[in-house]
Design a protein around this motif. Structure first.
Motif, PDB file in Angstrom:
ATOM      1  N   ILE A  35       0.872  -1.181   0.000  1.00 54.55           N
ATOM      2  CA  ILE A  35       0.000   0.000   0.000  1.00 54.55           C
ATOM      3  C   ILE A  35       0.905   1.226   0.000  1.00 54.55           C
ATOM      4  N   GLU A  43      -1.145   5.490  11.599  1.00 54.96           N
ATOM      5  CA  GLU A  43      -1.265   4.224  12.320  1.00 54.96           C
ATOM      6  C   GLU A  43      -0.974   4.342  13.818  1.00 54.96           C
ATOM      7  N   GLU A  49      -2.557  -3.115  11.506  1.00 60.32           N
ATOM      8  CA  GLU A  49      -3.695  -3.997  11.230  1.00 60.32           C
ATOM      9  C   GLU A  49      -5.008  -3.225  11.318  1.00 60.32           C
ATOM     10  N   TRP A  52      -5.327  -1.062   8.257  1.00 63.16           N
ATOM     11  CA  TRP A  52      -5.742  -1.887   7.123  1.00 63.16           C
ATOM     12  C   TRP A  52      -7.250  -2.120   7.162  1.00 63.16           C
ATOM     13  N   ALA A  74       1.002  -7.166   9.020  1.00 63.80           N
ATOM     14  CA  ALA A  74       1.204  -5.923   8.263  1.00 63.80           C
ATOM     15  C   ALA A  74       2.422  -5.225   8.847  1.00 63.80           C
ATOM     16  N   VAL A  93       1.216  -5.787   3.402  1.00 67.68           N
ATOM     17  CA  VAL A  93       0.206  -6.618   4.054  1.00 67.68           C
ATOM     18  C   VAL A  93       0.346  -8.032   3.501  1.00 67.68           C
TER      19      VAL A  93
END
Length: 200
Positions: A35, A43, A49, A52, A74, A93
């Motif tokens: 990504i 994050e 995670e 995501w 991830a 990921v």
């Protein structure tokens, strides 16, 4: 002559060795999606995670409910410093199954454009640097074939495929395409300049 033969053998072995390394690297990354474009501060509160899950819930909600699509982990790519190209580290990921990765990639392609918190983001297959370089080398040829509606595709990992005279042809590298072009004057004219390095 013996030295030339020995040098050719060494070059062939080095090429084979590099190809094997690329194939191993790509097979290890087979279940991964990269990504690109998500800032690192996103994050901090929820972890990668959680980030995501948020992206999928917002951008691909139908797949967010799919219990068969599970991620193994991830992580961010390692820190590399390039003063000419400052950018955020990509998120990798890893899925438990290849089919989950493929369904996510298909849905992302169908969306065409993805944004997260007002920023453009992109999903890409996680491939080795060598494979990306090999794919990049097809760029000019792909563009010319696309303009002529020859339905070009880059097959995994870096083969060029296109339709000519009702047949689909596939080539692992430019050398094989150059060899084929010598027997097809129409194709040679279409690709004039893209295979030799000269400008069209």
């Amino acid at each position: 002559m013996e030295n030339n033969e020995a040098e050719k053998k060494r070059e062939m072995k080095a090429k084979e060795h590099n190809l094997q390394n690329r194939e191993i690297s790509d097979s290890l990354k087979r279940n991964n999606i990269r990504i690109i474009g998500v800032p690192e501060e996103e994050e901090r509160e929820i972890g990668l995670e959680g980030l995501w899950e948020q992206i999928i819930a917002e951008k691909l909600p139908n797949l967010g409910k799919d219990t068969d699509i599970k991620i193994q982990k991830a992580q961010r790519t390692p820190i590399t410093f390039n003063k000419n190209q400052p950018s955020t580290r990509h998120i990798i990921v890893k899925f438990t199954k290849y089919s989950g990765k493929e369904r996510i990639m298909k849905a992302a392609r169908e969306k065409k454009s993805l944004t997260y918190n007002g920023r453009q983001i992109r999903f890409a297959a996680d491939l080795s640097t060598e494979t990306w370089q090999a794919r990049k080398e097809w760029q000019d040829t792909f563009s010319v074939l696309n303009q002529k509606n020859m339905q070009p595709r880059i097959l995994s990992p870096a083969r060029l495929s296109f339709k000519i005279e009702g047949e689909i042809k596939s080539f692992p590298d430019k050398q094989k395409l150059k060899e084929s072009v010598t027997t097809k004057p129409a194709l040679r004219e279409i690709l004039r300049g893209t295979l030799s390095g000269e400008k069209r």
